[in-house]
Write a protein that holds these residues in place. Structure first.
Motif, PDB file in Angstrom:
ATOM      1  N   UNK A 144       0.870  -1.171   0.000  1.00 21.54           N
ATOM      2  CA  UNK A 144       0.000   0.000   0.000  1.00 21.54           C
ATOM      3  C   UNK A 144       0.910   1.226   0.000  1.00 21.54           C
ATOM      4  N   UNK A 145       0.740   2.098  -0.991  1.00 22.68           N
ATOM      5  CA  UNK A 145       1.670   3.218  -1.163  1.00 22.68           C
ATOM      6  C   UNK A 145       0.992   4.555  -0.914  1.00 22.68           C
ATOM      7  N   UNK A 146       1.802   5.529  -0.518  1.00 20.64           N
ATOM      8  CA  UNK A 146       1.322   6.898  -0.371  1.00 20.64           C
ATOM      9  C   UNK A 146       2.445   7.837  -0.777  1.00 20.64           C
ATOM     10  N   UNK A 147       2.095   9.070  -1.085  1.00 18.56           N
ATOM     11  CA  UNK A 147       3.064  10.051  -1.556  1.00 18.56           C
ATOM     12  C   UNK A 147       3.607  10.863  -0.389  1.00 18.56           C
ATOM     13  N   UNK A 148       4.915  10.840  -0.225  1.00 21.56           N
ATOM     14  CA  UNK A 148       5.579  11.594   0.838  1.00 21.56           C
ATOM     15  C   UNK A 148       6.602  12.534   0.219  1.00 21.56           C
TER      16      UNK A 148
END
Length: 354
Positions: A144-148
């Motif tokens: 599960x990816x998110x933008x940082x």
């Protein structure tokens, strides 16, 4: 004659997925859109669609101030404030991530909606992996990816905030390189690299929230030891830069009744100075509480043991003695962190306890 194309890793977009909402079967949609899934693939899913199907949404009432609603949502998802400048806040979330605005997103959603990070990205990944196994009959890993953002670097990249069926870190410590050097610290954040690679075909504007990475050598957890993304969370004892910049102190409101020294802009700066001096072995971060109080958080460098508790008690006792000598009212409040990996002691300053 053309030379043979070498084997490698491929990144494949999963196109044709619908707009998701609470309660939708994400795994069924992925399995239907990617009937070519195979054993060993890594399915990378944007956290936003995970949050949508899990109902991790905040609705903004018609006519309400969306930014004010966003700030309240950030408050609710903040364990501690690391740094701030104006309305921008870098905070630590209950999941342990240090990220701008608690990872709360207002893009690619309706104007009356805010999207929170998944409550437990690892659990989300495990459920999705199990369901894909049921529906498609394949043994895949899930990220599960998110933008940082990245400290000291412009630009954004995707990182993992949940994982299942794959080791988060590839540990090379103890291995010897081709020059005979023994590696002492090298651990590669494989799941972050997968998240970033997948984003090359997902993109921020393409409307493709899922991608598949194929060809990665097996890096599966042994037995029941799947730790998800927990190994990526850096503990306070290992963090040399846990609290951002001087904006942390400069942004705090003055604490009534406390007298700073010459050159200190307010009593909050004085509080940080005293606590830092009295607790030299532990990271401290100044907070601003309610009811006229300010506070200093103290992160112990290990899980609570008799030794660490006694050491902390002695140091905090010394801090309190020094604070009382300067006329400050204090109280100490232990506050265990999520997962029990460290102890945050909160030293309140200013108003006497009720």
């Amino acid at each position: 004659m053309p030379s043979e194309v070498p084997a490698g890793i491929s990144v494949l977009p999963v196109a044709g997925l619908p707009e998701f909402g609470p309660g939708d079967d994400l795994a069924a949609a992925v399995a239907g859109a990617a009937p070519w899934l195979a054993d060993g693939d890594v399915v990378v899913v944007t956290s936003k669609v995970v949050s949508k199907v899990e109902g991790r949404l905040v609705r903004v009432e018609p006519g309400a101030d969306r930014e004010a609603a966003r700030q309240r949502a950030i408050d609710g998802e903040t364990v501690r404030t690391v740094a701030r400048r104006g309305p921008l806040r870098i905070v630590q979330t209950p999941q342990g991530w240090v990220v701008a605005a608690a990872g709360i997103d207002a893009s690619n959603v309706a104007s009356d909606t805010l999207v929170l990070l998944p409550e437990d990205g690892d659990a989300s990944a495990r459920r999705l992996r199990a369901r894909l196994g049921e529906l498609a009959g394949v043994d895949v890993a899930v990220v599960v990816s998110d933008t940082f953002g990245r400290t000291w670097r412009e630009g954004l990249t995707d990182v993992a905030v949940g994982a299942a069926g794959i080791n988060a870190l590839d540990d090379h410590r103890g291995a010897v390189d081709s020059h005979g050097n023994r590696l002492e610290t090298t651990r590669v954040a494989v799941v972050d690299e997968l998240a970033a690679a997948a984003d090359l075909v997902k993109g921020k504007l393409a409307g493709v929230p899922v991608a598949v990475v194929r060809g990665l050598p097996p890096q599966r957890p042994a037995g029941d030891t799947d730790a998800g993304t927990r190994p990526l969370v850096r503990l306070p004892a290992d963090d040399l830069f846990p609290y951002g910049t001087r904006d942390l102190v400069g942004s705090r409101a003055p604490v009534p009744g406390l007298v700073p020294r010459a050159g200190e802009r307010d009593a909050a700066a004085a509080a940080f100075r005293v606590a830092s001096a009295a607790l030299p072995e532990f990271p401290v971060v100044l907070r601003h509480g309610g009811e006229g109080d300010g506070a200093v958080d103290v992160h112990l460098p290990d899980a609570v043991t008799t030794t660490s508790a006694l050491n902390a008690g002695a140091l905090v006792g010394a801090a309190i003695v020094q604070l009382h000598a300067e006329g400050w009212a204090t109280r100490w409040e232990p506050a265990p962190t999520a997962g029990g990996t460290s102890l945050v002691g909160r030293l309140w300053l200013g108003a006497p306890p009720p």
